[in-house]
Enzyme design. Sequence first.
Site, PDB file in Angstrom:
ATOM      1  N   GLN A 171      19.190   5.929 -24.205  1.00  0.00           N
ATOM      2  CA  GLN A 171      17.972   6.543 -24.728  1.00  0.00           C
ATOM      3  C   GLN A 171      18.324   7.786 -25.561  1.00  0.00           C
ATOM      4  O   GLN A 171      17.819   7.976 -26.663  1.00  0.00           O
ATOM      5  CB  GLN A 171      17.052   6.932 -23.557  1.00  0.00           C
ATOM      6  CG  GLN A 171      15.769   7.611 -23.967  1.00  0.00           C
ATOM      7  CD  GLN A 171      14.808   6.684 -24.680  1.00  0.00           C
ATOM      8  OE1 GLN A 171      14.486   5.618 -24.186  1.00  0.00           O
ATOM      9  NE2 GLN A 171      14.348   7.079 -25.858  1.00  0.00           N
ATOM     10  N   CYS A 224      10.030   8.734 -24.698  1.00  0.00           N
ATOM     11  CA  CYS A 224      10.927   7.582 -24.524  1.00  0.00           C
ATOM     12  C   CYS A 224      10.145   6.293 -24.279  1.00  0.00           C
ATOM     13  O   CYS A 224      10.676   5.213 -24.497  1.00  0.00           O
ATOM     14  CB  CYS A 224      11.904   7.845 -23.396  1.00  0.00           C
ATOM     15  SG  CYS A 224      11.101   8.282 -21.841  1.00  0.00           S
ATOM     16  N   ASP A 236       8.209  12.597 -21.038  1.00  0.00           N
ATOM     17  CA  ASP A 236       8.508  11.347 -20.323  1.00  0.00           C
ATOM     18  C   ASP A 236       7.453  11.233 -19.221  1.00  0.00           C
ATOM     19  O   ASP A 236       6.745  12.206 -18.923  1.00  0.00           O
ATOM     20  CB  ASP A 236       9.936  11.481 -19.733  1.00  0.00           C
ATOM     21  CG  ASP A 236      10.393  10.258 -18.941  1.00  0.00           C
ATOM     22  OD1 ASP A 236       9.739   9.200 -19.028  1.00  0.00           O
ATOM     23  OD2 ASP A 236      11.414  10.377 -18.221  1.00  0.00           O
ATOM     24  N   ARG A 242      20.878  -1.530 -15.261  1.00  0.00           N
ATOM     25  CA  ARG A 242      19.803  -0.571 -14.938  1.00  0.00           C
ATOM     26  C   ARG A 242      19.602  -0.607 -13.441  1.00  0.00           C
ATOM     27  O   ARG A 242      19.270  -1.647 -12.871  1.00  0.00           O
ATOM     28  CB  ARG A 242      18.512  -0.951 -15.673  1.00  0.00           C
ATOM     29  CG  ARG A 242      17.313  -0.159 -15.191  1.00  0.00           C
ATOM     30  CD  ARG A 242      16.100  -0.302 -16.077  1.00  0.00           C
ATOM     31  NE  ARG A 242      16.268   0.415 -17.328  1.00  0.00           N
ATOM     32  CZ  ARG A 242      15.257   0.743 -18.131  1.00  0.00           C
ATOM     33  NH1 ARG A 242      14.011   0.423 -17.825  1.00  0.00           N
ATOM     34  NH2 ARG A 242      15.485   1.399 -19.268  1.00  0.00           N
ATOM     35  N   ARG A 284      16.381   2.619 -30.696  1.00  0.00           N
ATOM     36  CA  ARG A 284      17.125   2.124 -29.534  1.00  0.00           C
ATOM     37  C   ARG A 284      18.037   0.969 -29.963  1.00  0.00           C
ATOM     38  O   ARG A 284      19.177   0.883 -29.555  1.00  0.00           O
ATOM     39  CB  ARG A 284      16.160   1.629 -28.437  1.00  0.00           C
ATOM     40  CG  ARG A 284      15.258   2.675 -27.807  1.00  0.00           C
ATOM     41  CD  ARG A 284      16.043   3.688 -27.004  1.00  0.00           C
ATOM     42  NE  ARG A 284      16.938   3.075 -26.053  1.00  0.00           N
ATOM     43  CZ  ARG A 284      16.598   2.684 -24.818  1.00  0.00           C
ATOM     44  NH1 ARG A 284      15.378   2.888 -24.380  1.00  0.00           N
ATOM     45  NH2 ARG A 284      17.483   2.129 -24.009  1.00  0.00           N
ATOM     46  N   HIS A 309      20.055   8.496 -18.641  1.00  0.00           N
ATOM     47  CA  HIS A 309      19.628   7.417 -19.544  1.00  0.00           C
ATOM     48  C   HIS A 309      20.326   7.647 -20.892  1.00  0.00           C
ATOM     49  O   HIS A 309      19.701   8.003 -21.886  1.00  0.00           O
ATOM     50  CB  HIS A 309      18.104   7.458 -19.682  1.00  0.00           C
ATOM     51  CG  HIS A 309      17.497   6.203 -20.211  1.00  0.00           C
ATOM     52  ND1 HIS A 309      18.240   5.077 -20.536  1.00  0.00           N
ATOM     53  CD2 HIS A 309      16.200   5.875 -20.495  1.00  0.00           C
ATOM     54  CE1 HIS A 309      17.427   4.127 -20.975  1.00  0.00           C
ATOM     55  NE2 HIS A 309      16.200   4.588 -20.962  1.00  0.00           N
TER      56      HIS A 309
HETATM   57  N1   CP Z   1      12.562   3.934 -22.772  1.00  0.00           N
HETATM   58  C1   CP Z   1      12.952   2.880 -22.033  1.00  0.00           C
HETATM   59  O1   CP Z   1      14.044   2.835 -21.474  1.00  0.00           O
HETATM   60  O2   CP Z   1      12.029   1.880 -22.015  1.00  0.00           O
HETATM   61  P1   CP Z   1      12.110   0.604 -21.070  1.00  0.00           P
HETATM   62  O3   CP Z   1      11.917   1.077 -19.662  1.00  0.00           O
HETATM   63  O4   CP Z   1      10.980  -0.262 -21.548  1.00  0.00           O
HETATM   64  O5   CP Z   1      13.439  -0.044 -21.258  1.00  0.00           O
HETATM   65  N1  NVA Z   2      12.094   8.701 -16.303  1.00  0.00           N
HETATM   66  C1  NVA Z   2      11.631   7.372 -16.591  1.00  0.00           C
HETATM   67  C2  NVA Z   2      12.220   6.858 -17.864  1.00  0.00           C
HETATM   68  C3  NVA Z   2      11.691   5.525 -18.303  1.00  0.00           C
HETATM   69  C4  NVA Z   2      12.359   5.036 -19.545  1.00  0.00           C
HETATM   70  C5  NVA Z   2      11.968   6.461 -15.419  1.00  0.00           C
HETATM   71  O1  NVA Z   2      13.076   6.580 -14.879  1.00  0.00           O
HETATM   72  O2  NVA Z   2      11.137   5.621 -15.066  1.00  0.00           O
END
Ligand code: CP
Ligand code: NVA
Length: 308
Positions: A136, A267, A227, A106, A295, A133
């Site tokens: 997701q 999400c 989101d 990430r 997930r 993502h």
């Molecule tokens: N939806 C999602 O990716 O959640 P986290 O940021 O908690 O991993």
């Molecule tokens: N768009 C959000 C998604 C979190 C799962 C971010 O990047 O923070």
Amino acid sequence: MLNPIKLANKNFLSSLDTSREELFHILEIAKNFKNKDLNIALKNKVLGLIFDKSSTRTRVSFQVAMSRLGGTTIDLNPTTSQIGRGEPIRDTARVLSRYCDALAIRTFRQSDLEEYAKWSTKPVINALTDLEHPCQALADFLTMHEEFLDFKDVVLTFIGDGNNVANSLILCGALLGVEIRIACPKGYEPNSLVIKKALEIYKDSNLLKITNDLNTAVSGANVLYTDVWSSMGEEGLKEHKDKVFNKFTINNNLVSKANKDAIILHCLPAYRGKEITNEVFESEKSRIFHQAENRMHAQQALLSCLLS
Ligand code: CP
Ligand code: NVA
């Protein structure tokens, strides 16, 4: 019995790293894992987790998914490893892929993720970048499949910022032939290359609509998805984005304009009173916690295909 197939691509950096057939296969495998109809062993396999941003769901669902498969994970916190001191990605990737069987990463830039994949000899998985993502999206379409069975019947309206989550929904939607509508304020449209790629995949280009008009986007939709307005890394933009997105809240009035059977997805994490009201979040239409659970099943399926 359904056995995981080896995916043609080594990595899962984008929703486009699977073909349509592979994507359907991952969703089927995920359902089998969820129903406990499948027992694949990835004994002694190790997934390294490199997270430059916070995470609850992605991190824990990967950890539990690996544990359920008989493997394990190592949390490679960038601040306590040499990554945080600037060791080049090309060196880190070559070392870690000699220890680990796969890396879930990430980070901010998609190009950094691609650099890891270039130098890693083992599969690299996108656990969220600013651009996409894709893990997701696997869980999201699994949740929609459980609800509607046939993707031809689904109109998915995403309301919010056209960044990572929206981009992956568009690409997966294109592969699966799902009608996707993105409703966002001007200037927050999804990535133009993502739109271009999706339009090349869709047999019917009318199935993708990007609009600033919320009401048109919601009319007849079966899924309303949102989101956060300010993503990770955008903390300094919060005040500004709260104003820009002010009219883009999913509330009961908006839900009443969608199809009667419409479900609500998010999400997570959610900011109640911003992108979604508490009422809608907690309503009987919400499948948000099914989606969060999925997930784990979706990633278990992905890992079994990448590592078997
Ligand atoms: N939806 C999602 O990716 O959640 P986290 O940021 O908690 O991993
Ligand atoms: N768009 C959000 C998604 C979190 C799962 C971010 O990047 O923070």
